[in-house]
Write a protein that holds these residues in place. Structure first.
Motif, PDB file in Angstrom:
ATOM      1  N   HIS A  87      -3.398   6.658  10.089  1.00 54.26           N
ATOM      2  CA  HIS A  87      -2.950   6.589   8.697  1.00 54.26           C
ATOM      3  C   HIS A  87      -3.382   7.857   7.947  1.00 54.26           C
ATOM      4  O   HIS A  87      -3.271   7.946   6.729  1.00 54.26           O
ATOM      5  N   ASP A 144      -5.544   4.803  15.840  1.00 51.37           N
ATOM      6  CA  ASP A 144      -6.445   4.869  14.689  1.00 51.37           C
ATOM      7  C   ASP A 144      -7.906   4.874  15.133  1.00 51.37           C
ATOM      8  O   ASP A 144      -8.743   4.134  14.603  1.00 51.37           O
ATOM      9  N   ARG A 190       1.842   3.013   6.676  1.00 52.34           N
ATOM     10  CA  ARG A 190       0.927   2.090   6.011  1.00 52.34           C
ATOM     11  C   ARG A 190       0.519   0.958   6.960  1.00 52.34           C
ATOM     12  O   ARG A 190       1.142   0.732   7.982  1.00 52.34           O
ATOM     13  N   THR A 191      -0.505   0.228   6.563  1.00 50.73           N
ATOM     14  CA  THR A 191      -0.930  -0.948   7.327  1.00 50.73           C
ATOM     15  C   THR A 191       0.215  -1.957   7.381  1.00 50.73           C
ATOM     16  O   THR A 191       0.837  -2.270   6.359  1.00 50.73           O
TER      17      THR A 191
END
Length: 615
Positions: free
Chosen positions: A556, A525, A397-398
């Motif tokens: 992600h 990303d 996750r972020t």
């Protein structure tokens, strides 16, 4: 002056220009200061021709004027005046010539120092770590390298030149005035102590105001820079009026302070004019009284000489305030520059830097890291090993710490605890340039320069040829789009790549990393802005390109078409799960959730496509 001591290294570097400039100042002032004595001699010679002349005591002259006096005794009146006129012209020409040389040495020296100082600041900026840039604003950095350096140049050039000039002008005038009549000199120059007190008081205020103004200018520059960079956000949220009001508020504060400083500086020149006027009146009044006394050595020529000395002193004495103001502003600016120059990077080149052969074996051993500016603990006791040639995906996750891992590997930050090693050598012992040359990194926040597409792709490799650039662009699936542009690879993109779409910027950034052809490649990303079809093409191209390289893909999303040797699931700065795609589907709840959610998105996209086709 303590803040300006750091400039002594530059003055020493250009010492020949500096000392020659001082010599030319002395010569220029010397020939200029002869004019009053020659005038005294001529007026006294004229006065001697008048009926009833009583004569005064013999007065002294400079050796040049004395030589002129001795060689004109036998001349008639017309020849004497003509000869003295020619001598005055010659001294004026010589004074002007040496003044020209004075500016050619000292002012040119200041431009060299400005050039060196800007380069030194820029070089230091590049050596500072990322923590520094997180704590300081771009506008402030720009203001210190531009406006502050320009103000410092006013000290190393005009301020030094005028200060030395006024020092020698005043010295020459005082010596010759005291030599002619000490008592009259002291009376004429009696207003100067009051002038010195005024200068001291005003300078203290100017220094304080200058520091405040420079800080406000940095704030104003930062506001403008952020507004221009974020203009699309401002327009999309219809915040033009709010930003304009905020800028006007900062601009008004800056205006009020600069006007206050200008008013304070305005005290100088009227004060100087007043003091000079008083000195001239004293010269004529008291000198006239002395001249009328029997047996006095004060002559009409001497009165004219003293008036000329006062006029010669007008600019130097007036320039005291101007010079002091420039020095005070330069000191305030240099103090701000020194604050950054004295800042040391936390990422230091190792004392005995190693340059090992880096193949791509990576090891994290109980690594901890906390961001200093926020206090967030991004990595907690992480241990991880990646072997040479492995393709590893890091998913989470972020805020789970994925990007931090890449930055720690590149030594953009240093760990708080634990070690990171490349081929069994701690990264803190490896030469920084050598380390970063061996890692190709595509950051999450893609940055492109306002340059041609070709130069942006070739940024990471010196002297890359056209074929290599195109090959990297093809691998990143951007070549066809580049060829559709009017100028193709020579098209200049806007600031930060504003003329390109998000996906195009990402792919050009990928091409830049692929062209570097390092043994380790990190993609952070970097496919978030591309469509599914382009993503498949890029992944297919990367599969062959990354063969034999240690590859870390931070994402992600799950790339089911890409065969990873290892997938690492991160959560809250720790490794939550490790394994292959099939293993994680069985063992990791987060990975299962992510995969199912992604499959649902694909099904939705397929349904929408089918509806469109039927329509």
């Amino acid at each position: 002056m303590k803040h300006l001591k750091s400039l002594n290294q530059y003055l020493w570097k250009y010492r020949w220009r500096f000392f020659l400039g001082i010599l030319f100042i002395i010569l220029s002032n010397y020939f200029r200061i002869l004019a009053p004595q020659i005038t005294r001699f001529v007026i006294d010679a004229v006065e001697q021709q008048l009926p009833g002349y009583q004569g005064a005591k013999k007065t002294t002259y400079d050796w040049v004027v004395y030589f002129l006096v001795e060689h004109t005794r036998s001349k008639d009146f017309g020849q004497l005046v003509l000869l003295c006129g020619l001598v005055l012209l010659a001294t004026a020409i010589l004074s002007g010539f040496f003044m020209f040389l004075m500016r050619q040495t000292i002012i040119v020296m200041s431009r060299h120092i400005e050039f060196d100082q800007k380069n030194a600041i820029y070089r230091h900026y590049q050596q500072l770590d990322l923590s520094f840039y997180k704590k300081n604003r771009t506008g402030d950095l720009m203001n210190r390298i531009a406006e502050d350096v320009s103000r410092v140049r006013m000290y190393t050039g005009p301020a030094i030149m005028y200060f030395v000039n006024l020092a020698f002008t005043i010295s020459f005038c005082l010596v010759y005035m005291l030599q002619a009549n000490p008592k009259l000199t002291l009376i004429v120059l009696s207003p100067l102590p009051l002038l010195a007190i005024t200068i001291y008081k005003v300078n203290t205020i100017i220094h304080r105001k200058s520091e405040r103004i420079q800080a406000l200018l940095s704030k104003l520059t930062t506001t403008a820079q952020e507004s221009f960079s974020g203009i699309r956000v401002i327009k999309s949220f219809v915040q033009e009026k709010a930003q304009q009001d905020y800028f006007e508020k900062n601009s008004e504060e800056y205006r009020q302070n600069t006007i206050g400083l200008a008013k304070m500086e305005a005290i100088y020149f009227p004060t100087m004019a007043l003091m000079i006027g008083i000195s001239t009146l004293l010269t004529i009044l008291i000198g006239g009284i002395y001249a009328m006394q029997p047996g006095s050595n004060v002559t009409t020529g001497m009165l004219a000489e003293f008036v000329m000395y006062i006029n010669i002193l007008t600019f130097p004495v007036s320039a005291i305030g101007w010079t002091a103001s420039m020095i005070q502003r330069a000191a305030a600016s240099q103090k701000r520059i020194n604050e950054f120059l004295d800042t040391e990077s936390r990422i230091q080149q190792p004392a005995d830097a190693k340059r090992p052969e880096i193949k791509g074996n990576i090891r994290f051993d109980k690594v901890d890291f906390t961001y200093e500016h926020t206090g967030i603990k991004a990595i907690k006791g992480m241990s991880l090993e990646i072997r040479q040639g492995e393709k590893v995906a890091i998913i989470g996750r972020t805020g789970s710490g994925k990007t931090t891992l890449a930055q720690l590997l590149l030594r953009l930050f240093d760990t708080n605890a634990g070690t990171i090693s490349l081929d069994a050598v701690p990264v803190t012992e490896i030469d920084l340039k050598h380390l970063r040359e061996k890692v190709s990194y595509v950051p999450q926040d893609v940055f492109l320069f306002s340059d041609t597409i070709r130069n942006n792709i070739a940024f990471g490799k010196d002297q890359a040829d056209e074929q290599e650039v195109e090959q990297a662009a093809r691998a990143a699936s951007i070549h066809q789009e580049i060829m559709s542009f009017s100028q193709q690879y020579d098209m200049v993109i806007g600031e930060r790549g504003v003329t390109l779409s998000g996906g195009q910027k990402q792919r050009i950034s990928i091409a830049r990393a692929l062209l570097k052809n390092a043994p380790i490649i990190i993609l952070d990303d970097c496919l978030s802005a591309v469509d599914a079809k382009t993503e498949k093409t890029i992944i297919a191209n990367l599969a062959g390109f990354l063969e034999g390289k240690t590859s870390i893909i931070i994402t992600h999303r799950i790339f089911s078409l890409f065969s990873f040797d290892k997938i690492i699931v991160m959560e809250n700065g720790r490794i939550a799960a490790t394994g292959t795609h099939e293993e994680l589907l069985k063992t990791s709840e987060y990975y299962q959730y992510l995969y199912e959610h992604q499959q649902e998105e694909k099904e939705d996209e397929s349904e929408i496509s089918g509806i469109r086709e039927n329509t």
